[in-house]
Design an enzyme around this catalytic site. Sequence first.
Site, PDB file in Angstrom:
ATOM      1  N   ASP A   8     -44.682 133.623  62.305  1.00 46.44           N
ATOM      2  CA  ASP A   8     -45.198 132.265  62.410  1.00 46.44           C
ATOM      3  C   ASP A   8     -44.432 131.388  61.427  1.00 46.44           C
ATOM      4  O   ASP A   8     -44.373 131.691  60.230  1.00 46.44           O
ATOM      5  CB  ASP A   8     -46.689 132.222  62.084  1.00 46.44           C
ATOM      6  CG  ASP A   8     -47.544 132.834  63.190  1.00 46.44           C
ATOM      7  OD1 ASP A   8     -46.978 133.262  64.210  1.00 46.44           O
ATOM      8  OD2 ASP A   8     -48.776 132.889  63.016  1.00 46.44           O
ATOM      9  N   ASP A 129     -55.781 130.405  73.726  1.00 50.38           N
ATOM     10  CA  ASP A 129     -56.372 130.586  72.396  1.00 50.38           C
ATOM     11  C   ASP A 129     -57.846 130.205  72.482  1.00 50.38           C
ATOM     12  O   ASP A 129     -58.168 129.061  72.813  1.00 50.38           O
ATOM     13  CB  ASP A 129     -55.654 129.706  71.374  1.00 50.38           C
ATOM     14  CG  ASP A 129     -54.156 129.990  71.332  1.00 50.38           C
ATOM     15  OD1 ASP A 129     -53.782 131.152  71.525  1.00 50.38           O
ATOM     16  OD2 ASP A 129     -53.383 129.045  71.117  1.00 50.38           O
TER      17      ASP A 129
END
Length: 239
Positions: A8, A129
Amino acid sequence: MKIFPAIDLKNGKCVRLTKGDFTKMKIYSENPIRQAEIFFKEGFTNLHIVDLDGALTGNLVNLGVIKKIIKNYNMKIEIGGGIRTDESISKLIDIGADKVILGTAAIKDKFFLEKACKKYLGKIALAIDVRFNKIALSGWKEQTKIDATEFLNSIKNIGLSRVIYTDINRDGTGFGSNLKESYEVAEKIKIPLIISGGISSLQEVKQIFEEKSNYIEGVIVGKAIYDNKINLKELKKII
């Protein structure tokens, strides 16, 4: 079955969040290119990259870093975070991305998603998500009332290559992923699904591989690697 170590990116650094909370961000490496090299040298052939800056702004902020990783290491790399235009998809495919992960823009505009799937055959993945099965958008900051399973059912025949299914309440916690929900969603939509969010141990990854649930394509492993809860050499042996 595939294992995707995760990188990330935030401000050009390799970080991890807890439950998608940017105030609970920990920097694990100042050099994400070096981190990709570690995964590559350990023998991993797949990599999951999210541009967190991109997710917040809607632009490919860390494109330079991503380009160097793709150029330097022969891995199948899926990339997400702020990809909301055809131009952004094209840029990533042109530099060698294996899959481009769409999220916010695709969920807000199904026509955009369908058009991308047709134009870039086999290249488009969708990030779902969720918090309590409701979809969150824009770097998980915008919580909707959209039911994740219902949404997936509505677009399951447009040609998606895979779905990355993340339980935000598990992500970065180290408490284990939501296997039951992931399996149920994969069975309903019958699209290859990557389990994401909360993978906590080598045993959990082994369990997923041994159960070989229908349509489960693999897992994303992030924080457990960086916190040394999962040894890379042992993880590679599972594949």
